[in-house]
Motif scaffolding. Structure first.
Motif, PDB file in Angstrom:
ATOM      1  N   THR A  60      45.847  47.709  36.607  1.00 51.76           N
ATOM      2  CA  THR A  60      45.490  47.377  38.115  1.00 51.76           C
ATOM      3  C   THR A  60      46.194  47.768  39.301  1.00 51.76           C
ATOM      4  O   THR A  60      45.717  47.944  39.981  1.00 51.76           O
ATOM      5  CB  THR A  60      45.526  45.818  37.905  1.00 51.76           C
ATOM      6  OG1 THR A  60      44.641  45.414  36.957  1.00 51.76           O
ATOM      7  CG2 THR A  60      44.947  45.085  39.094  1.00 51.76           C
ATOM      8  N   ARG A  61      47.613  47.969  38.825  1.00 54.10           N
ATOM      9  CA  ARG A  61      48.703  48.638  39.817  1.00 54.10           C
ATOM     10  C   ARG A  61      48.053  49.839  40.103  1.00 54.10           C
ATOM     11  O   ARG A  61      48.122  50.355  41.438  1.00 54.10           O
ATOM     12  CB  ARG A  61      50.123  48.356  39.443  1.00 54.10           C
ATOM     13  CG  ARG A  61      50.635  47.150  39.390  1.00 54.10           C
ATOM     14  CD  ARG A  61      52.100  47.199  39.488  1.00 54.10           C
ATOM     15  NE  ARG A  61      52.652  47.991  38.025  1.00 54.10           N
ATOM     16  CZ  ARG A  61      52.756  47.418  37.008  1.00 54.10           C
ATOM     17  NH1 ARG A  61      52.774  46.166  36.966  1.00 54.10           N
ATOM     18  NH2 ARG A  61      53.155  48.340  35.857  1.00 54.10           N
ATOM     19  N   ALA A  62      47.787  50.659  39.482  1.00 57.40           N
ATOM     20  CA  ALA A  62      47.198  52.029  39.581  1.00 57.40           C
ATOM     21  C   ALA A  62      45.957  52.054  40.371  1.00 57.40           C
ATOM     22  O   ALA A  62      45.884  52.889  41.300  1.00 57.40           O
ATOM     23  CB  ALA A  62      46.961  52.858  38.280  1.00 57.40           C
ATOM     24  N   LEU A  63      45.123  51.164  39.880  1.00 57.08           N
ATOM     25  CA  LEU A  63      43.758  51.069  40.659  1.00 57.08           C
ATOM     26  C   LEU A  63      43.864  50.631  42.080  1.00 57.08           C
ATOM     27  O   LEU A  63      43.514  51.388  43.132  1.00 57.08           O
ATOM     28  CB  LEU A  63      43.024  50.156  39.853  1.00 57.08           C
ATOM     29  CG  LEU A  63      41.560  49.429  40.665  1.00 57.08           C
ATOM     30  CD1 LEU A  63      40.571  50.686  40.947  1.00 57.08           C
ATOM     31  CD2 LEU A  63      40.880  48.362  39.897  1.00 57.08           C
ATOM     32  N   MET A  64      44.746  49.788  42.390  1.00 53.87           N
ATOM     33  CA  MET A  64      45.068  49.108  43.764  1.00 53.87           C
ATOM     34  C   MET A  64      45.877  50.129  44.743  1.00 53.87           C
ATOM     35  O   MET A  64      45.552  50.247  45.920  1.00 53.87           O
ATOM     36  CB  MET A  64      45.904  47.925  43.769  1.00 53.87           C
ATOM     37  CG  MET A  64      45.141  46.771  42.968  1.00 53.87           C
ATOM     38  SD  MET A  64      43.372  46.533  43.831  1.00 53.87           S
ATOM     39  CE  MET A  64      43.613  45.954  45.351  1.00 53.87           C
ATOM     40  N   SER A  65      46.844  51.098  43.961  1.00 53.02           N
ATOM     41  CA  SER A  65      47.257  52.134  44.527  1.00 53.02           C
ATOM     42  C   SER A  65      46.355  53.041  45.345  1.00 53.02           C
ATOM     43  O   SER A  65      46.676  53.886  46.080  1.00 53.02           O
ATOM     44  CB  SER A  65      48.210  52.565  43.805  1.00 53.02           C
ATOM     45  OG  SER A  65      47.887  53.555  42.899  1.00 53.02           O
ATOM     46  N   HIS A  66      45.042  53.285  44.678  1.00 49.82           N
ATOM     47  CA  HIS A  66      44.178  54.238  45.194  1.00 49.82           C
ATOM     48  C   HIS A  66      43.216  53.736  45.899  1.00 49.82           C
ATOM     49  O   HIS A  66      42.264  54.290  46.612  1.00 49.82           O
ATOM     50  CB  HIS A  66      43.842  55.062  43.960  1.00 49.82           C
ATOM     51  CG  HIS A  66      44.739  55.801  43.214  1.00 49.82           C
ATOM     52  ND1 HIS A  66      45.327  55.460  42.282  1.00 49.82           N
ATOM     53  CD2 HIS A  66      45.003  57.272  43.580  1.00 49.82           C
ATOM     54  CE1 HIS A  66      46.035  56.466  42.008  1.00 49.82           C
ATOM     55  NE2 HIS A  66      45.920  57.728  42.646  1.00 49.82           N
ATOM     56  N   THR A  67      42.944  52.293  45.876  1.00 51.06           N
ATOM     57  CA  THR A  67      41.916  51.619  46.749  1.00 51.06           C
ATOM     58  C   THR A  67      42.139  51.598  48.037  1.00 51.06           C
ATOM     59  O   THR A  67      43.081  51.078  48.473  1.00 51.06           O
ATOM     60  CB  THR A  67      41.746  50.186  46.218  1.00 51.06           C
ATOM     61  OG1 THR A  67      41.569  50.434  44.721  1.00 51.06           O
ATOM     62  CG2 THR A  67      40.501  49.396  46.940  1.00 51.06           C
ATOM     63  N   GLU A  68      41.009  52.102  48.684  1.00 56.26           N
ATOM     64  CA  GLU A  68      41.164  52.069  50.315  1.00 56.26           C
ATOM     65  C   GLU A  68      40.375  51.055  50.917  1.00 56.26           C
ATOM     66  O   GLU A  68      40.761  50.483  52.000  1.00 56.26           O
ATOM     67  CB  GLU A  68      41.071  53.547  50.877  1.00 56.26           C
ATOM     68  CG  GLU A  68      42.104  54.476  50.489  1.00 56.26           C
ATOM     69  CD  GLU A  68      43.343  54.294  51.143  1.00 56.26           C
ATOM     70  OE1 GLU A  68      43.318  53.876  52.508  1.00 56.26           O
ATOM     71  OE2 GLU A  68      44.370  54.683  50.755  1.00 56.26           O
ATOM     72  N   SER A  69      39.382  50.764  50.328  1.00 57.09           N
ATOM     73  CA  SER A  69      38.195  49.805  50.630  1.00 57.09           C
ATOM     74  C   SER A  69      37.485  49.155  49.592  1.00 57.09           C
ATOM     75  O   SER A  69      37.462  49.634  48.681  1.00 57.09           O
ATOM     76  CB  SER A  69      37.506  50.349  51.803  1.00 57.09           C
ATOM     77  OG  SER A  69      36.702  51.526  51.055  1.00 57.09           O
ATOM     78  N   ILE A  70      36.881  47.912  49.879  1.00 55.64           N
ATOM     79  CA  ILE A  70      36.066  47.176  48.992  1.00 55.64           C
ATOM     80  C   ILE A  70      34.666  46.981  49.629  1.00 55.64           C
ATOM     81  O   ILE A  70      34.632  46.296  50.611  1.00 55.64           O
ATOM     82  CB  ILE A  70      36.774  46.151  48.596  1.00 55.64           C
ATOM     83  CG1 ILE A  70      38.205  46.369  47.782  1.00 55.64           C
ATOM     84  CG2 ILE A  70      35.997  45.306  47.310  1.00 55.64           C
ATOM     85  CD1 ILE A  70      39.010  45.320  47.377  1.00 55.64           C
ATOM     86  N   GLU A  71      33.614  47.145  48.652  1.00 63.34           N
ATOM     87  CA  GLU A  71      32.235  47.008  49.336  1.00 63.34           C
ATOM     88  C   GLU A  71      31.754  45.731  48.300  1.00 63.34           C
ATOM     89  O   GLU A  71      32.241  45.842  47.036  1.00 63.34           O
ATOM     90  CB  GLU A  71      31.437  48.071  49.123  1.00 63.34           C
ATOM     91  CG  GLU A  71      31.550  49.224  50.030  1.00 63.34           C
ATOM     92  CD  GLU A  71      30.636  50.238  49.891  1.00 63.34           C
ATOM     93  OE1 GLU A  71      30.720  51.238  50.772  1.00 63.34           O
ATOM     94  OE2 GLU A  71      29.879  50.437  48.890  1.00 63.34           O
ATOM     95  N   VAL A  72      31.203  44.785  48.748  1.00 65.57           N
ATOM     96  CA  VAL A  72      30.682  43.555  48.119  1.00 65.57           C
ATOM     97  C   VAL A  72      29.317  43.356  48.389  1.00 65.57           C
ATOM     98  O   VAL A  72      28.726  43.450  49.301  1.00 65.57           O
ATOM     99  CB  VAL A  72      31.434  42.334  48.521  1.00 65.57           C
ATOM    100  CG1 VAL A  72      30.946  41.210  47.984  1.00 65.57           C
ATOM    101  CG2 VAL A  72      32.813  42.314  48.409  1.00 65.57           C
TER     102      VAL A  72
END
Length: 615
Positions: A60-72
């Motif tokens: 999850t840390r690796a995922l969040m380090s690359h996440t720039e935006s979230i669509e819902v």
């Protein structure tokens, strides 16, 4: 997490979320989907990603380090969220989701009941042809094994109609007693229909009824002194008993899928057993992508919706019952989704007794075996990658290796292939082919340069991963083309090596050509590094040849049949079907061609002459 906070206002985002069910997609700065998830309560679920960094697991840390935006996307129900999540995972194949590697349709056995002499055959894909379909079988090998048994037992033909309709004498299958030769009239329709009916009963799981019928026929033949026929029935009954002992997993019927998962040591596997009408139709081992660190329950949770819930226009058969090797959360949600899709309730269970518990134990045993084999194969592959680093004197073990090859026949229809290997083996979803045009026929250097420039210019534009090592099938000349192509694109940091065949061109005598060395490397024939290079090079060669043959076949069909006035698509298809392909048409005489509906003598002369000129 700090860089995440700068790029994304988590507090404002969470404040605007409601407590509805839905699906969320995490995107990187190029708007590529990194992860797709579903939530019963969107606000609660997404809030968990923005806790203190130390409270998050490594993935999850690796995922969040690359996440720039979230669509819902909000949905009305959890079931809708599950279906949407499944479709999005299949569409985008995100790098942080557990994704099934193999999403192909399962194979079936098809019986062409509408024909005078029905045919049994292997079938995969849409079920558009008339007749009966039996399956799905767990693998192509299990399907072919069953077809082989049917051929031995009942002698129903399995040849294509184009082959069947042009026989003047029995083929080898008749000689080895696997067909009764209906093509040349050596069996009447009534006797053949009886064999077809017995094959149907076998496929429907009615072997006991069929054996009772065969016993009666054997006794009747014996009483009328037809001892050869009685012996035939006796042997058939004995063969059926042997097959029945191998195939039946229990005395009861029913359609059941049994699924077991095993994970550990960086490897995850899923074992699927398919049981139809109480018969085992084989098993399939599935290696999910990104499933190495997942738990057994996580593997099953990811597998179930991707396997059973339909994508738009595509449905996979669902059995009457699904048995699992471990408890999975939200099983009731999956059951509701399957019920909506199939119109019937399909229980998903893991806590069972009796024969069902034995089925699960059987699947678990096979999953453990597949897991051990996967670990052993990965260990061997890792050793080979380490040996490759040492052989080429690389700073690090290469994580991604790409290999190029060119295939053509005398310069005709050149095709370049690019295959990709990692520590898990071949990454077939990353394979690419390039049809080469605009170069002089037979110019392998120009073909290689063209393919390399197209490949790496696109990877640059898309900011996709570049290889750590680039292998070129060829010697110093091909390697020079690769060096110049990468230099023109200003790509640095990729190790290069050419794989040149030895003087005798025998496997094991390859020479490795490097850019900065005049002398080639001559690894020993038992070198693990050489074995890996050979495996990658041979795969590139296979992939290139397959593409070239398809391209050449299409080109030749177009240049000969499509160039003849008066030959439209229907007549062309009729000719190819009746003569079993283009080669059969090319060998046909004028009189043979005239037998085809719509082919006059003038047109037959044109066709015959066109093929003579082409040859």
């Amino acid at each position: 997490m700090e860089s995440q906070d700068k790029a994304f206002d988590a507090r404002a985002f969470l404040q605007n979320l409601g407590s509805d069910p839905g699906v969320y997609r995490m995107l990187d700065r190029m708007a590529r989907v990194l992860y797709v998830g579903k939530a019963r309560n969107l606000k609660n679920r997404l809030s968990s990603y923005f806790r203190d960094r130390d409270q998050l697991d490594a993935k999850t840390r690796a995922l969040m380090s690359h996440t720039e935006s979230i669509e819902v996307t909000r949905t009305h129900t959890e079931t809708e969220a599950l279906l949407l999540e499944n479709n999005l995972i299949k569409e985008h194949r995100p790098r942080y989701n557990i994704v099934l590697r193999d999403d192909k349709s399962f194979p079936y056995i098809h019986l062409s009941t509408e024909e005078r002499f029905p045919r049994l055959g292997f079938h995969r894909g849409a079920q558009r042809r008339k007749g009966r379909y039996f399956g799905p079988f767990a693998s192509a090998a299990a399907t072919r094994d069953t077809l082989n048994q049917l051929q031995k037992l009942f002698r129903v033909r399995q040849c294509e109609n184009s082959f069947f309709s042009h026989r003047s004498r029995p083929c080898l299958q008749y000689q080895i007693k696997r067909c009764t030769a209906p093509c040349v009239g050596l069996v009447d329709e009534k006797a053949y229909a009886r064999d077809v009916r017995h094959a149907l009963m076998f496929l429907e799981g009615k072997s006991e009824e069929m054996i009772d019928e065969l016993v009666q026929r054997m006794e009747s033949a014996s009483q009328t002194l037809e001892f050869e026929m009685a012996a035939r029935y006796r042997d058939l009954i004995a063969s059926l008993r042997r097959v029945q002992a191998r195939q039946y997993v229990s005395g009861s019927g029913g359609d059941v899928d049994v699924i077991a998962a095993r994970s550990g040591d960086g490897v995850g596997v899923i074992e699927l057993f398919v049981i139809r009408n109480g018969q085992s139709l084989g098993s399939r081992t599935i290696r999910p992508v990104h499933g190495a660190d997942a738990s057994e329950a996580d593997l099953l949770r990811a597998f179930l919706p991707q396997h059973y819930l339909s994508r738009t226009g595509r449905k996979r058969p669902v059995p009457d019952e699904i048995l699992l090797s471990a408890d999975v959360d939200d099983v009731d949600l999956l059951e509701r989704a399957i019920t909506e899709q199939t119109g019937r309730r399909v229980p998903v269970r893991s806590n069972v007794r009796g024969e069902r518990a034995r089925w699960i134990a059987m699947a678990v045993d096979n999953a453990e075996l597949a897991h051990r084999q996967a670990i052993a194969a990965r260990t061997d592959l890792r050793d080979q990658f380490e040996a490759l680093r040492d052989l080429l004197d690389l700073d690090d073990i290469p994580e991604r290796v790409e290999c190029f090859d060119i295939s053509h026949t005398g310069g005709e229809s050149p095709v370049a292939s690019c295959v990709v290997f990692g520590h898990e083996g071949a990454r077939k979803s990353d394979y690419r082919r390039f049809n080469i045009t605009g170069i002089k026929a037979g110019d392998d250097y120009a073909a290689m340069r063209s393919a390399l420039e197209r490949r790496y210019a696109r990877l640059q534009r898309e900011e996709a991963p570049l290889p750590d090592l680039l292998l070129i099938d060829g010697g110093r000349g091909q390697l020079q083309q690769a060096m110049e192509a990468l230099e023109a694109l200003q790509i640095e940091g990729i190790a290069l090596a050419g794989v040149a065949k030895g003087v005798s061109r025998k496997p094991g005598l390859e020479r490795i050509v490097l850019p900065d060395r005049k002398e080639s490397l001559d690894p020993a024939s038992n070198s693990p590094a050489l074995h890996l290079i050979q495996r990658i090079r041979d795969e590139a060669h296979r992939f290139a040849i397959t593409g070239h043959r398809g391209q050449r076949g299409r080109a030749r069909k177009s240049s000969v049949l499509e160039g003849i006035p008066g030959i439209g698509s229907r007549k062309r298809q009729r000719l190819l079907s009746e003569f079993g392909g283009l080669q059969g048409v090319s060998r046909a005489g004028v009189e043979d061609l005239m037998r085809i509906k719509g082919i006059s003598r003038e047109l037959a002369l044109l066709i015959h002459g066109a093929f003579r000129e082409a040859s």
